[in-house]
Design a protein around this motif. Structure first.
Motif, PDB file in Angstrom:
ATOM      1  N   PHE A   1     -14.627  20.765  11.582  1.00 53.44           N
ATOM      2  CA  PHE A   1     -14.468  20.534  10.152  1.00 53.44           C
ATOM      3  C   PHE A   1     -15.773  20.631   9.369  1.00 53.44           C
ATOM      4  CE2 PHE A   1     -10.983  18.424  12.317  1.00 53.44           C
ATOM      5  CZ  PHE A   1      -9.900  18.903  11.614  1.00 53.44           C
ATOM      6  N   THR A   2     -16.903  20.404  10.019  1.00 54.74           N
ATOM      7  CA  THR A   2     -18.192  20.452   9.321  1.00 54.74           C
ATOM      8  C   THR A   2     -19.212  21.240  10.133  1.00 54.74           C
ATOM      9  OG1 THR A   2     -19.203  18.492  10.313  1.00 54.74           O
ATOM     10  CG2 THR A   2     -17.781  18.121   8.401  1.00 54.74           C
TER      11      THR A   2
ATOM     12  N   VAL B   1     -24.431  13.351  15.260  1.00 51.04           N
ATOM     13  CA  VAL B   1     -25.460  13.943  14.412  1.00 51.04           C
ATOM     14  C   VAL B   1     -24.810  14.284  13.075  1.00 51.04           C
ATOM     15  CG1 VAL B   1     -27.025  15.901  14.128  1.00 51.04           C
ATOM     16  CG2 VAL B   1     -26.696  14.877  16.388  1.00 51.04           C
ATOM     17  N   THR B   2     -25.527  14.007  11.998  1.00 48.79           N
ATOM     18  CA  THR B   2     -25.067  14.336  10.651  1.00 48.79           C
ATOM     19  C   THR B   2     -26.159  15.102   9.926  1.00 48.79           C
ATOM     20  OG1 THR B   2     -25.983  12.416   9.500  1.00 48.79           O
ATOM     21  CG2 THR B   2     -23.837  12.105  10.580  1.00 48.79           C
ATOM     22  N   LEU B   3     -25.885  15.465   8.720  1.00 44.42           N
ATOM     23  CA  LEU B   3     -26.856  16.116   7.846  1.00 44.42           C
ATOM     24  C   LEU B   3     -28.129  15.278   7.716  1.00 44.42           C
ATOM     25  CD1 LEU B   3     -27.315  18.375   5.658  1.00 44.42           C
ATOM     26  CD2 LEU B   3     -26.192  16.863   4.046  1.00 44.42           C
ATOM     27  N   TRP B   4     -27.995  13.943   7.840  1.00 45.38           N
ATOM     28  CA  TRP B   4     -29.109  13.021   7.649  1.00 45.38           C
ATOM     29  C   TRP B   4     -29.720  12.533   8.954  1.00 45.38           C
ATOM     30  CZ3 TRP B   4     -24.365  12.514   5.113  1.00 45.38           C
ATOM     31  CH2 TRP B   4     -24.369  12.978   3.795  1.00 45.38           C
ATOM     32  N   GLY B   5     -29.283  13.056  10.077  1.00 48.58           N
ATOM     33  CA  GLY B   5     -29.833  12.636  11.362  1.00 48.58           C
ATOM     34  C   GLY B   5     -28.773  12.035  12.266  1.00 48.58           C
TER      35      GLY B   5
ATOM     36  N   LYS C   1      -4.039  13.021  14.348  1.00 48.11           N
ATOM     37  CA  LYS C   1      -3.982  13.788  15.592  1.00 48.11           C
ATOM     38  C   LYS C   1      -5.120  14.804  15.679  1.00 48.11           C
ATOM     39  CE  LYS C   1      -1.117  17.171  17.978  1.00 48.11           C
ATOM     40  NZ  LYS C   1       0.020  18.065  17.835  1.00 48.11           N
ATOM     41  N   ASN C   2      -5.499  15.382  14.553  1.00 51.44           N
ATOM     42  CA  ASN C   2      -6.463  16.482  14.553  1.00 51.44           C
ATOM     43  C   ASN C   2      -7.896  16.104  14.206  1.00 51.44           C
ATOM     44  OD1 ASN C   2      -4.828  18.978  15.116  1.00 51.44           O
ATOM     45  ND2 ASN C   2      -3.619  18.057  13.486  1.00 51.44           N
ATOM     46  N   ILE C   3      -8.084  15.035  13.439  1.00 49.36           N
ATOM     47  CA  ILE C   3      -9.442  14.648  13.034  1.00 49.36           C
ATOM     48  C   ILE C   3      -9.883  13.489  13.921  1.00 49.36           C
ATOM     49  CG2 ILE C   3     -10.934  13.887  11.164  1.00 49.36           C
ATOM     50  CD1 ILE C   3      -8.771  15.014   9.234  1.00 49.36           C
TER      51      ILE C   3
ATOM     52  N   GLY D   1     -18.426  19.198   0.593  1.00 49.08           N
ATOM     53  CA  GLY D   1     -18.018  20.592   0.539  1.00 49.08           C
ATOM     54  C   GLY D   1     -17.700  21.142   1.921  1.00 49.08           C
ATOM     55  N   GLU D   2     -18.478  20.736   2.918  1.00 50.96           N
ATOM     56  CA  GLU D   2     -18.203  21.144   4.295  1.00 50.96           C
ATOM     57  C   GLU D   2     -16.847  20.605   4.753  1.00 50.96           C
ATOM     58  OE1 GLU D   2     -21.207  20.093   7.092  1.00 50.96           O
ATOM     59  OE2 GLU D   2     -22.786  21.104   5.968  1.00 50.96           O
TER      60      GLU D   2
END
Length: 122
Positions: free
Chosen positions: A28-29, A45-49, A18-20, A112-113
């Motif tokens: 969350f990140t 978009v992510t840490l890697w693009g 329900k939440n993610i 970790g995020e």
């Protein structure tokens, strides 16, 4: 390679699902952002693009996969199963047995995020 994070929070499969959602990943990140939806997949978009990302509800929680990632990065967020039945488990995999230390550190930062965001939101 595979990576785990165990978050000491009790929740249910239903609450995770329900939440993610693709539209809530920025809760969350810090390094992920929803851009647009394509049925069950989305662009984000992510840490890697920027990637096409699949999202699925699965037994125990949810699964994300970076569809056009050369490392086939995928992660699940589940509860109710080993290794910790009463906690949230983040399990991340890539299709390599070795990667440069820098990339491994980036995966650890990414997890970790998620760990911090899941702990805060559940």
């Amino acid at each position: 390679m595979e990576f785990f994070r165990i978050i000491d929070k009790q929740t249910t499969e239903e609450q995770l699902q329900k939440n993610i959602l693709p539209t809530t990943i920025d809760r969350f990140t810090e390094t992920m952002l929803f851009l647009e939806s394509f049925n069950s997949d989305f662009k984000g978009v992510t840490l890697w693009g920027e990637f096409n990302i699949s999202y699925h509800k699965i037994n125990g929680g949810v699964r994300f996969t970076l569809l056009d990632c050369p490392n086939a990065l995928s992660w699940t967020i589940t509860t109710g199963f080993p290794p910790e039945r009463n906690k949230i488990v983040v399990h991340c995999t890539i299709n390599r047995i070795q990667k440069p230390t820098e990339f491994i550190e980036e995966i650890e930062e990414f997890l970790g995020e998620w760990e911090a965001g899941l702990f805060e939101n559940f």
